[in-house]
Design an enzyme around this catalytic site. Sequence first.
Site, mmCIF file in Angstrom:
data_model
loop_
_atom_site.group_PDB
_atom_site.id
_atom_site.type_symbol
_atom_site.label_atom_id
_atom_site.label_comp_id
_atom_site.label_asym_id
_atom_site.label_seq_id
_atom_site.Cartn_x
_atom_site.Cartn_y
_atom_site.Cartn_z
ATOM 1 N N HIS A 112 0.815 -1.224 0.000
ATOM 2 C CA HIS A 112 0.000 0.000 0.000
ATOM 3 C C HIS A 112 0.844 1.267 0.000
ATOM 4 C CE1 HIS A 112 -4.049 -1.772 0.629
ATOM 5 N NE2 HIS A 112 -3.321 -2.804 0.998
ATOM 6 N N ASP A 142 3.356 9.561 -1.046
ATOM 7 C CA ASP A 142 2.176 8.843 -0.565
ATOM 8 C C ASP A 142 1.914 7.697 -1.533
ATOM 9 O OD1 ASP A 142 -0.049 8.271 0.959
ATOM 10 O OD2 ASP A 142 -0.748 10.348 0.993
HETATM 11 C C1 GDG Z 1 -1.863 3.598 3.177
HETATM 12 C C2 GDG Z 1 -0.915 4.406 2.295
HETATM 13 C C3 GDG Z 1 -2.666 4.489 0.545
HETATM 14 C C4 GDG Z 1 -8.651 9.947 7.727
HETATM 15 N N1 GDG Z 1 -8.976 10.746 8.754
HETATM 16 C C5 GDG Z 1 -10.156 10.342 9.199
HETATM 17 C C6 GDG Z 1 -10.586 9.287 8.426
HETATM 18 N N2 GDG Z 1 -9.626 9.074 7.516
HETATM 19 C C7 GDG Z 1 -9.660 8.025 6.475
HETATM 20 C C8 GDG Z 1 -9.847 8.600 5.101
HETATM 21 C C9 GDG Z 1 -9.134 7.603 4.227
HETATM 22 C C10 GDG Z 1 -8.073 7.026 5.142
HETATM 23 O O1 GDG Z 1 -8.427 7.364 6.457
HETATM 24 C C11 GDG Z 1 -6.701 7.601 4.865
HETATM 25 O O2 GDG Z 1 -6.376 7.313 3.557
HETATM 26 P P1 GDG Z 1 -4.908 7.073 3.041
HETATM 27 O O3 GDG Z 1 -4.930 6.930 1.578
HETATM 28 O O4 GDG Z 1 -3.995 8.096 3.594
HETATM 29 O O5 GDG Z 1 -4.622 5.609 3.622
HETATM 30 P P2 GDG Z 1 -3.761 4.919 4.790
HETATM 31 O O6 GDG Z 1 -4.459 3.665 5.162
HETATM 32 O O7 GDG Z 1 -3.507 5.857 5.880
HETATM 33 O O8 GDG Z 1 -2.388 4.564 4.106
HETATM 34 C C12 GDG Z 1 -1.695 5.307 1.366
HETATM 35 C C13 GDG Z 1 -3.519 3.617 1.442
HETATM 36 O O9 GDG Z 1 -2.751 2.837 2.348
HETATM 37 C C14 GDG Z 1 -4.395 2.683 0.633
HETATM 38 O O10 GDG Z 1 -3.625 1.783 -0.097
HETATM 39 O O11 GDG Z 1 -3.495 5.365 -0.183
HETATM 40 O O12 GDG Z 1 -0.801 5.977 0.502
HETATM 41 O O13 GDG Z 1 -0.035 5.177 3.108
HETATM 42 O O14 GDG Z 1 -10.000 6.581 3.835
HETATM 43 O O15 GDG Z 1 -11.181 8.719 4.828
HETATM 44 N N3 GDG Z 1 -11.765 8.662 8.607
HETATM 45 C C15 GDG Z 1 -12.535 9.104 9.621
HETATM 46 N N4 GDG Z 1 -12.151 10.122 10.438
HETATM 47 C C16 GDG Z 1 -10.998 10.762 10.269
HETATM 48 O O16 GDG Z 1 -10.677 11.675 11.028
HETATM 49 N N5 GDG Z 1 -13.698 8.524 9.831
#
Ligand code: GDG
Length: 732
Positions: free
Chosen positions: A168, A375
């Site tokens: 990821h 990212d």
């Molecule tokens: C890895 C990789 C890749 C965030 N704050 C809140 C909240 N979120 C949710 C968002 C989103 C998720 O968290 C964050 O998305 P990311 O893409 O940054 O994903 P991660 O799991 O952190 O990271 C990244 C991902 O895997 C998928 O392969 O994109 O690059 O690092 O869904 O909506 N949700 C809620 N409250 C928050 O305050 N409910």
Amino acid sequence: MEKKGKLIIVSNRLPISVSKKAGKISFQRSIGGLATGLASFYKEYDSLWVGWPGIAYEKIREDFQQVKKELKKDKCVPVALPQSLVEQFYHGFCNKTIWPLFHYFPNYAVFSDTLWNAYKKGNELFAEALEDILRPGDTVWIHDFHLMLLPRLLRESIEDLSIGFFLHIPFPSSEIFRLMPWRDEVLEGLLGADLVGFHTADYVGHFLSSVRRILGYENSFNQILAENRMIQADVFPMGIDYKTFKAAVGTDEVKAEIERIKRRVGDSKVIISVDRLDYTKGLLHRLEAFERFLDRYPKWRGKVTFILLVVPSRVGVEQYAKLKKNLDEMVGRINGKYDTIGWIPIWYLYRSVPQSVLSALYAIGDVALITPIRDGMNLVAKEYVASKIDGNGVLVLGELAGAAREMGEAIIVSPLDRSGVADAIKQALEMPSEEKALRISAMQKRLERYDVVRWARDFMERLTHTKEKQAMFMGKKLAGRDEAALVKTYASAHNRVLFLDYDGTLVGFRDKPEKAMPDKELLEILERLTRQKATEIVIVSGRDPYTLQNWFSSLKVNIIAEHGVWLKEIDGDWEMIELLDSEWKEKVRPILELYTDRTPGSFIEEKEFSLVWHYRRCDPILATVRSRELKDALLQLIANLEIGVLEGNKVIEIKNTSINKGRAILHWLARKDYDFMFVAGDDWTDEDMFEVLPDWAYSIKIGFGISKARYRLDSPFELRQILMKLASIKGK
Ligand code: GDG
């Protein structure tokens, strides 16, 4: 749909977290995109999710059976991680070594043997938990950087698994990746999988070049040819649960949140950003860019509010604490510089918010400013676009997020270019409505089509396809009953012939061709075979006659040299199988010399009727480029000549087209009626022999790859085992 074996999802964290307060256990479900994507398979497969429940084993030791039972209801199986591994495996090697390194922050990466050992131990604990569950024929899909050693551990302990792995986070350039002292083990770990998936083609490219540079395994069409298996690498840009995000905006709950936020920000335009607190997210640069925007474009002061949502993470780790401090200070400074009565430029929220608030923020944001320094993908960018059902929003996206590869209609910026980002903010705020709607709807169409369900399905289908491909590559192993039949047929035959290629078939490859001389064991096996009256041995090699004669002078074997130019029968002299000329060499040699000068480590081997350019010892990347260039140059030159350019194992050979090993052995076969024929070879030059044989002959490909041979063996060692069995047959 037909029911298949079990499907086991493995990730560091289970989608359900366990906590314990005042002696009471509670379970909390996280509604991640991954769970949604995979839910669609639950009906087709008998599935389970294996992972850590988010609490150290010591804290729930007495309750573990109860925890297990509860989780089982949701098809989850907990892996028990003791506190020491939570520290050294999860917070340690995962977050302090792999995370910074793979995100191009090598200075933050800690390289410690203790942490590495914990990483190995952590992966082993996962493997142990899985060994109780997995059976041959099952499918395992392993997620993310915490478990990169697991594919190999499972491959070694359980036969006949389909193993998929998805990363990821970014896979960094090999120059960064190789900084990790344990890089070989990590790559070997990943290559235990059948399919290795990444978000972008860049990450696939980096992975393939690391495999090639560090382990020396070549690839073509994203297929890696490791010692005895084919592993597929491919791109699967992860999608989101599009429908749910789209639908959320219309719900009463979200509408109420929107109203609440609107009352706070009034008429001002809204810029939003949502990130976990992390140095990879570019938070400080983003704030500086916003400051520059307010500096440069004073007319926007008082008219725009930046809602900066930062979700706490990895609290207690030094770099994160420092980042938090800098962030607090910077927000304070910028707000102090510009705020007026009734307007605060940055509305800073350091917390996580409920899903409804998140959707409201997406809906209300006129601009989403998402500018990570690195990212893997960034799902927030996609969720924002999905939530813009009125088309009234602009995504400003950093080019180093994986999502930028798919979201070309966003305003793409360089995250460190403060002026560029400041101008992009202005462009976004002032963009005409029609343009906004056009850009957003183009992205929405793609996000809707390739949502998380489609992503997961795509991965699973590719995994099945890869298994089918592997079967094609593998041919049928010469073992068990087939081997027994071979020995029996051999024993009862009266006129036997064995055509044996040399390099890669009877012996393994060496750096320098002259080093690969026959060893004592090989000479003994051949000698014993030659004592059988009914057996003729013909060594069929691409090598020059002089070397072959030198090596085999003590044996009663026949030799075909230079891919079929020369033949020497036992006790006879060398004779040409067909008449050939070699004037073309004078034209070709200068080109080869030029390429040898330009490619350190390469050299020319001159044979009587061919020229060979060797590049085994060269830098693999340079060698690939140069060998292609050389082939192009040669193909133009030889258009009118009776010669061909052929690629072998790290060699390019130029020779008369009328020569090949197949023609040479046909020449031999014309002399007698054989009732047993056996041909063993490893590369494409041997395919010419496999092709001319009758169906009943034993043709054997040594090693790996598509072949016309009936059977396959893994190595020269295995071939020798068979030859020894044939040599020990008494009688004729
Ligand atoms: C890895 C990789 C890749 C965030 N704050 C809140 C909240 N979120 C949710 C968002 C989103 C998720 O968290 C964050 O998305 P990311 O893409 O940054 O994903 P991660 O799991 O952190 O990271 C990244 C991902 O895997 C998928 O392969 O994109 O690059 O690092 O869904 O909506 N949700 C809620 N409250 C928050 O305050 N409910």
